[in-house]
Write an enzyme that holds these catalytic residues in place. Structure first.
Site, PDB file in Angstrom:
ATOM      1  N   ASP A  75       5.434  -0.282  -4.266  1.00 35.10           N
ATOM      2  CA  ASP A  75       5.243   0.252  -2.918  1.00 35.10           C
ATOM      3  C   ASP A  75       5.903  -0.550  -1.796  1.00 35.10           C
ATOM      4  OD1 ASP A  75       3.706  -2.033  -2.928  1.00 35.10           O
ATOM      5  OD2 ASP A  75       1.805  -0.971  -3.152  1.00 35.10           O
ATOM      6  N   GLU A 100       4.255   1.811 -11.899  1.00 35.79           N
ATOM      7  CA  GLU A 100       3.043   1.590 -11.100  1.00 35.79           C
ATOM      8  C   GLU A 100       2.860   2.734 -10.095  1.00 35.79           C
ATOM      9  OE1 GLU A 100       1.610  -2.612 -10.141  1.00 35.79           O
ATOM     10  OE2 GLU A 100       1.603  -1.740  -8.148  1.00 35.79           O
ATOM     11  N   GLU A 151       2.569  -0.030   2.673  1.00 39.23           N
ATOM     12  CA  GLU A 151       2.665   0.283   1.237  1.00 39.23           C
ATOM     13  C   GLU A 151       2.106   1.660   0.876  1.00 39.23           C
ATOM     14  OE1 GLU A 151       1.568  -2.593   2.506  1.00 39.23           O
ATOM     15  OE2 GLU A 151       2.917  -4.139   1.721  1.00 39.23           O
ATOM     16  N   HIS A 185      -1.510 -12.636   2.532  1.00 40.64           N
ATOM     17  CA  HIS A 185      -0.200 -12.403   3.142  1.00 40.64           C
ATOM     18  C   HIS A 185       0.017 -11.016   3.742  1.00 40.64           C
ATOM     19  CE1 HIS A 185       0.436 -10.418  -0.776  1.00 40.64           C
ATOM     20  NE2 HIS A 185       1.317  -9.697  -0.119  1.00 40.64           N
ATOM     21  N   ARG A 203       0.591  -7.598   5.676  1.00 35.31           N
ATOM     22  CA  ARG A 203       0.943  -7.319   7.065  1.00 35.31           C
ATOM     23  C   ARG A 203      -0.250  -6.830   7.881  1.00 35.31           C
ATOM     24  NH1 ARG A 203       6.395  -7.106   5.766  1.00 35.31           N
ATOM     25  NH2 ARG A 203       7.786  -7.288   7.538  1.00 35.31           N
ATOM     26  N   HIS A 252       2.420 -18.220   1.221  1.00 34.87           N
ATOM     27  CA  HIS A 252       3.560 -17.296   1.241  1.00 34.87           C
ATOM     28  C   HIS A 252       4.601 -17.799   2.250  1.00 34.87           C
ATOM     29  CE1 HIS A 252       5.690 -13.507   1.986  1.00 34.87           C
ATOM     30  NE2 HIS A 252       5.047 -12.933   0.991  1.00 34.87           N
TER      31      HIS A 252
HETATM   32  C1  UD1 Z   1       6.516  -7.850   0.964  1.00 33.24           C
HETATM   33  C2  UD1 Z   1       6.082  -6.396   0.742  1.00 33.24           C
HETATM   34  C3  UD1 Z   1       4.608  -6.359   0.328  1.00 33.24           C
HETATM   35  C4  UD1 Z   1       4.317  -7.290  -0.839  1.00 33.24           C
HETATM   36  C5  UD1 Z   1       4.843  -8.681  -0.527  1.00 33.24           C
HETATM   37  C6  UD1 Z   1       4.676  -9.554  -1.742  1.00 33.24           C
HETATM   38  C7  UD1 Z   1       7.102  -4.708   2.218  1.00 33.24           C
HETATM   39  C8  UD1 Z   1       7.062  -4.042   3.509  1.00 33.24           C
HETATM   40  N1  UD1 Z   1       6.189  -5.680   2.007  1.00 33.24           N
HETATM   41  O1  UD1 Z   1       5.785  -8.340   2.068  1.00 33.24           O
HETATM   42  O2  UD1 Z   1       4.275  -5.031  -0.056  1.00 33.24           O
HETATM   43  O3  UD1 Z   1       2.935  -7.339  -1.039  1.00 33.24           O
HETATM   44  O4  UD1 Z   1       6.235  -8.603  -0.204  1.00 33.24           O
HETATM   45  O5  UD1 Z   1       4.772 -10.900  -1.434  1.00 33.24           O
HETATM   46  O6  UD1 Z   1       7.933  -4.400   1.403  1.00 33.24           O
HETATM   47  N2  UD1 Z   1      10.316 -15.022   3.141  1.00 33.24           N
HETATM   48  C9  UD1 Z   1      11.125 -16.092   2.819  1.00 33.24           C
HETATM   49  N3  UD1 Z   1      11.480 -16.272   1.506  1.00 33.24           N
HETATM   50  C10 UD1 Z   1      11.055 -15.456   0.515  1.00 33.24           C
HETATM   51  C11 UD1 Z   1      10.233 -14.352   0.859  1.00 33.24           C
HETATM   52  C12 UD1 Z   1       9.883 -14.166   2.179  1.00 33.24           C
HETATM   53  O7  UD1 Z   1      11.517 -16.873   3.670  1.00 33.24           O
HETATM   54  O8  UD1 Z   1      11.394 -15.674  -0.643  1.00 33.24           O
HETATM   55  C13 UD1 Z   1       9.946 -14.822   4.564  1.00 33.24           C
HETATM   56  C14 UD1 Z   1      11.104 -14.271   5.410  1.00 33.24           C
HETATM   57  O9  UD1 Z   1      11.016 -14.821   6.691  1.00 33.24           O
HETATM   58  C15 UD1 Z   1      10.752 -12.777   5.479  1.00 33.24           C
HETATM   59  C16 UD1 Z   1       9.243 -12.831   5.530  1.00 33.24           C
HETATM   60  O10 UD1 Z   1       8.882 -13.871   4.630  1.00 33.24           O
HETATM   61  O11 UD1 Z   1      11.328 -12.170   6.616  1.00 33.24           O
HETATM   62  C17 UD1 Z   1       8.514 -11.561   5.157  1.00 33.24           C
HETATM   63  O12 UD1 Z   1       9.027 -10.991   3.971  1.00 33.24           O
HETATM   64  P1  UD1 Z   1       8.871  -9.398   3.737  1.00 33.24           P
HETATM   65  O13 UD1 Z   1       9.447  -9.042   2.413  1.00 33.24           O
HETATM   66  O14 UD1 Z   1       9.391  -8.690   4.918  1.00 33.24           O
HETATM   67  O15 UD1 Z   1       7.317  -9.162   3.780  1.00 33.24           O
HETATM   68  P2  UD1 Z   1       6.169  -9.665   2.842  1.00 33.24           P
HETATM   69  O16 UD1 Z   1       4.997  -9.946   3.694  1.00 33.24           O
HETATM   70  O17 UD1 Z   1       6.683 -10.693   1.923  1.00 33.24           O
HETATM   71  N1  UDP Z   2       2.399 -15.247  -7.375  1.00 29.64           N
HETATM   72  C1  UDP Z   2       3.144 -16.349  -7.724  1.00 29.64           C
HETATM   73  N2  UDP Z   2       3.095 -17.450  -6.927  1.00 29.64           N
HETATM   74  C2  UDP Z   2       2.349 -17.517  -5.804  1.00 29.64           C
HETATM   75  C3  UDP Z   2       1.601 -16.360  -5.436  1.00 29.64           C
HETATM   76  C4  UDP Z   2       1.658 -15.240  -6.246  1.00 29.64           C
HETATM   77  O1  UDP Z   2       3.823 -16.360  -8.746  1.00 29.64           O
HETATM   78  O2  UDP Z   2       2.351 -18.552  -5.140  1.00 29.64           O
HETATM   79  C5  UDP Z   2       2.460 -14.061  -8.246  1.00 29.64           C
HETATM   80  C6  UDP Z   2       1.120 -13.489  -8.654  1.00 29.64           C
HETATM   81  O3  UDP Z   2       0.598 -14.124  -9.809  1.00 29.64           O
HETATM   82  C7  UDP Z   2       1.462 -12.032  -8.891  1.00 29.64           C
HETATM   83  C8  UDP Z   2       2.493 -11.760  -7.829  1.00 29.64           C
HETATM   84  O4  UDP Z   2       3.078 -13.016  -7.514  1.00 29.64           O
HETATM   85  O5  UDP Z   2       2.067 -11.842 -10.159  1.00 29.64           O
HETATM   86  C9  UDP Z   2       1.813 -11.150  -6.634  1.00 29.64           C
HETATM   87  O6  UDP Z   2       2.612 -11.267  -5.543  1.00 29.64           O
HETATM   88  P1  UDP Z   2       2.060 -11.109  -4.068  1.00 29.64           P
HETATM   89  O7  UDP Z   2       0.656 -11.502  -3.984  1.00 29.64           O
HETATM   90  O8  UDP Z   2       3.050 -11.796  -3.190  1.00 29.64           O
HETATM   91  O9  UDP Z   2       2.253  -9.527  -3.821  1.00 29.64           O
HETATM   92  P2  UDP Z   2       1.324  -8.254  -4.025  1.00 29.64           P
HETATM   93  O10 UDP Z   2       0.887  -8.206  -5.437  1.00 29.64           O
HETATM   94  O11 UDP Z   2       0.204  -8.349  -3.050  1.00 29.64           O
HETATM   95  O12 UDP Z   2       2.226  -7.120  -3.659  1.00 29.64           O
END
Ligand code: UD1
Ligand code: UDP
Length: 382
Positions: free
Chosen positions: A98, A120, A134, A210, A212, A243
Site C-alpha cells: 500500500d 498482500e 495507505e 513512524h 504519517r 525510522h
Molecule cells: C513509507 C510508506 C509507508 C510505510 C513506510 C515503511 C508511503 C506514502 N509511505 O513511509 O506506507 O509504512 O514507508 O517504513 O509510501 N528516509 C531516509 N532514508 C531511508 C528511508 C527514509 O532518509 O532509507 C527519510 C527521507 O527523508 C524520506 C523520509 O524518510 O523523505 C520519509 O520516507 P517516505 O518513504 O516518504 O515515508 P515513510 O514514512 O518512510
Molecule cells: N524493520 C527492520 N528494522 C527496523 C524496523 C523495522 O528491519 O529498524 C522491519 C520489520 O521487522 C518489518 C518491516 O521492517 O519486517 C516493517 O517496516 P515498517 O515498520 O517500516 O513499515 P510498515 O510495515 O509499517 O509498512
C-alpha cells in the site's frame, strides 16, 4: 520456449522484506524469467534489506529525496516505472501492499497495459485517512490489479464485498516466509547494545513509530506515554530503532532522548530486528509488519494506532489496539508490565497471517493463471 517475464517492483523497507522471498521463489521457476525493479523510495533502509537477502535489482530508479512529499514520490515513480516497463516489456508486474511505490507502479503498468499482481491484497480499515495514504493506495491497486494475493480469509472477503472475485488467491503473508530465513536461537547481534541487554531479568520493550497519520500530536502523546512507562518501571529497557524520516527523528529526540534505559538506536537490519523481537517481552508499534511478525514469535503487541487492517491477531488475543492517547497507551503498557496474568494471556504464538509457504502459492497461482500449470494452488488454511 518463451519464459513468462515477471517484474517485481518495490521501494520501501517493508515491501522489500516481504517481496525478497518471492523474488527468490520466482527465480527458481524454470518457466519464469524474474526481473526486479526498485524505486528506492527508501534508500538506506531498502539497501539494508537487499543486502540481507542478497538481492540485486535489475533496475534502480533512486527516487528518494529528504522530506519527500506524496506527490513527488508518486510522480517520480510513475514516470520512472513507465520507462522501465517500455524497455523490459514484462508479462506481469508484481507490487506489494500500500505504499506510494505500490500505487504508482500499478498505475504505470496499467497505462502500459501490462497485467498487475497485487501481493498482500485486500487489507482494509475503510477509513480514508487512516492509515494515510495507505488505505486509498491499496484500494486503488485493488481496482488496477488482475491477480490478487490475499494473506487471510478476511482479506479475501473484503475484496469480495467490493465485487473483486476473479483472480483472487488465498496465500498467507510472505512475511512469515521471510522470517524462516532470519530468526535463529544462536543469533549474534552486530549492534553491541543488543548483545549486552539482559533479556531474562529486565523487561525489554521494542518500540517503533513512524506512520504519517501519527505525525504531530498523536506521536507526541505516544512518546510521552512511553517516557512515563520507563520512568515508573525501573525494570524496563526500551529499545526504539528510529525510522530515518526527519519528522520521526525530531519527535523521538524531543520526547525520549537523554533518559536512562531508553535506547534510541539506528534502524536495524531485518535479521537483527526479527531476532530482537524474538527476545523482547513486549512490542509497542504503529508498524504493519511488526503486527504480523510479533504474534508469530509469541510476543504481545500494543498497536499505537486508532484502528488496524490486521484484526486477525487481535481476535487471537495477542494484539491490542492501544490508540494514540497518552493515558490509554500508558495504562495498557503498565498493565502488561504489572499484571502477570494479563501478560500471560497475550503471550502465546499464533500464526493467522501465514504458514511460511505464501511465496510458493503465489508463484503457483501465477503459473496457473498464465497456463504454465494445470492446477491452482491449495488455499492457505488459517
Ligand atoms: C513509507 C510508506 C509507508 C510505510 C513506510 C515503511 C508511503 C506514502 N509511505 O513511509 O506506507 O509504512 O514507508 O517504513 O509510501 N528516509 C531516509 N532514508 C531511508 C528511508 C527514509 O532518509 O532509507 C527519510 C527521507 O527523508 C524520506 C523520509 O524518510 O523523505 C520519509 O520516507 P517516505 O518513504 O516518504 O515515508 P515513510 O514514512 O518512510
Ligand atoms: N524493520 C527492520 N528494522 C527496523 C524496523 C523495522 O528491519 O529498524 C522491519 C520489520 O521487522 C518489518 C518491516 O521492517 O519486517 C516493517 O517496516 P515498517 O515498520 O517500516 O513499515 P510498515 O510495515 O509499517 O509498512
Amino acid at each position: 520456449m518463451k519464459r513468462l517475464r515477471v517484474m517485481t517492483i518495490f521501494g520501501t523497507r517493508p515491501e522489500a522484506v516481504k517481496m525478497a522471498p518471492l523474488v527468490a521463489e520466482l527465480s527458481r521457476r524454470p518457466g519464469i524469467e524474474s526481473l526486479c525493479c526498485v524505486t528506492a523510495q527508501h534508500r538506506e533502509m531498502l539497501d539494508a534489506v537487499l543486502r540481507i537477502f542478497r538481492l540485486r535489482p535489475d533496475y534502480d530508479l533512486d527516487v528518494m529525496e529528504p522530506r519527500q512529499t506524496l506527490s513527488t514520490i508518486t510522480s517520480k515513480c510513475l514516470m520512472g516505472v513507465e520507462e522501465v516497463l517500455q524497455e523490459a516489456r514484462p508479462d506481469l508486474v508484481l507490487v506489494h501492499g500500500d505504499t506510494s511505490t505500490t500505487f504508482s507502479a500499478a498505475l504505470a503498468a496499467f497505462y502500459q497495459q501490462v497485467k498487475v499482481g497485487h501481493v498482500e491484497a485486500g487489507l482494509r480499515t475503510y477509513d480514508k485517512y487512516s492509515p494515510f495514504p495507505e488505505e486509498i493506495n491499496r484500494t486503488l491497486v485493488g481496482d488496477l490489479a488482475d491477480l490478487h494475493f490475499c494473506p487471510t480469509p478476511a482479506n479475501r472477503d473484503n475484496l469480495a464485498r467490493e465485487g473483486i472475485t476473479q483472480g483472487v488467491f488465498l496465500t498467507g503473508n510472505t512475511v512469515i516466509d521471510a522470517m524462516a530465513a532470519t530468526v535463529r536461537e544462536d543469533f549474534c547481534f552486530s549492534t553491541p547494545l543488543l548483545n549486552q541487554l539482559d533479556y531474562r531479568n529486565r523487561r525489554v520493550i521494542l518500540v517503533t513509530c513512524h506512520r504519517r497519520e501519527n505525525y504531530g500530536a498523536p506521536m507526541a502523546h505516544i512518546l510521552t506515554a512511553l517516557g512515563r512507562l520507563v520512568e515508573n518501571h525501573p525494570e524496563v529497557e526500551l529499545v526504539y530503532p528510529v525510522h530515518l524520516s526527519p519528522v520521526v527523528r525530531e519527535a523521538a529526540a524531543k520526547y525520549l532522548s537523554g533518559r536512562p534505559r531508553v535506547h534510541l538506536i539506528e534502524p536495524l537490519d531485518v535479521e537483527e530486528m526479527h531476532n530482537l523481537m524474538a527476545r523482547c517481552c513486549l512490542v509497542m508499534t504503529d508498524s504493519g509488519g511488526l503486527q504480523e511478525e510479533a504474534p508469530a514469535l509469541g510476543k504481545p503487541v500494543l498497536v499505537l494506532r486508532r484502528e488496524t487492517e490486521r484484526p486477525e491477531a487481535v481476535a487471537a488475543g495477542t494484539v491490542k489496539l492501544a490508540g494514540t492517547e497518552e493515558e490509554a497507551v500508558y495504562r495498557l503498557g503498565a498493565e502488561l508490565l504489572e499484571d502477570q496474568a494479563a501478560y500471560g494471556k497475550m503471550a502465546h504464538a499464533v500464526n493467522p497471517y501465514g504458514d511460511g509457504h505464501a511465496c510458493r502459492r503465489i508463484a503457483d497461482a501465477i503459473e496457473w493463471s498464465f497456463g504454465l500449470r494445470a492446477e491452482p494452488p491449495e488455499p492457505f488454511q488459517a
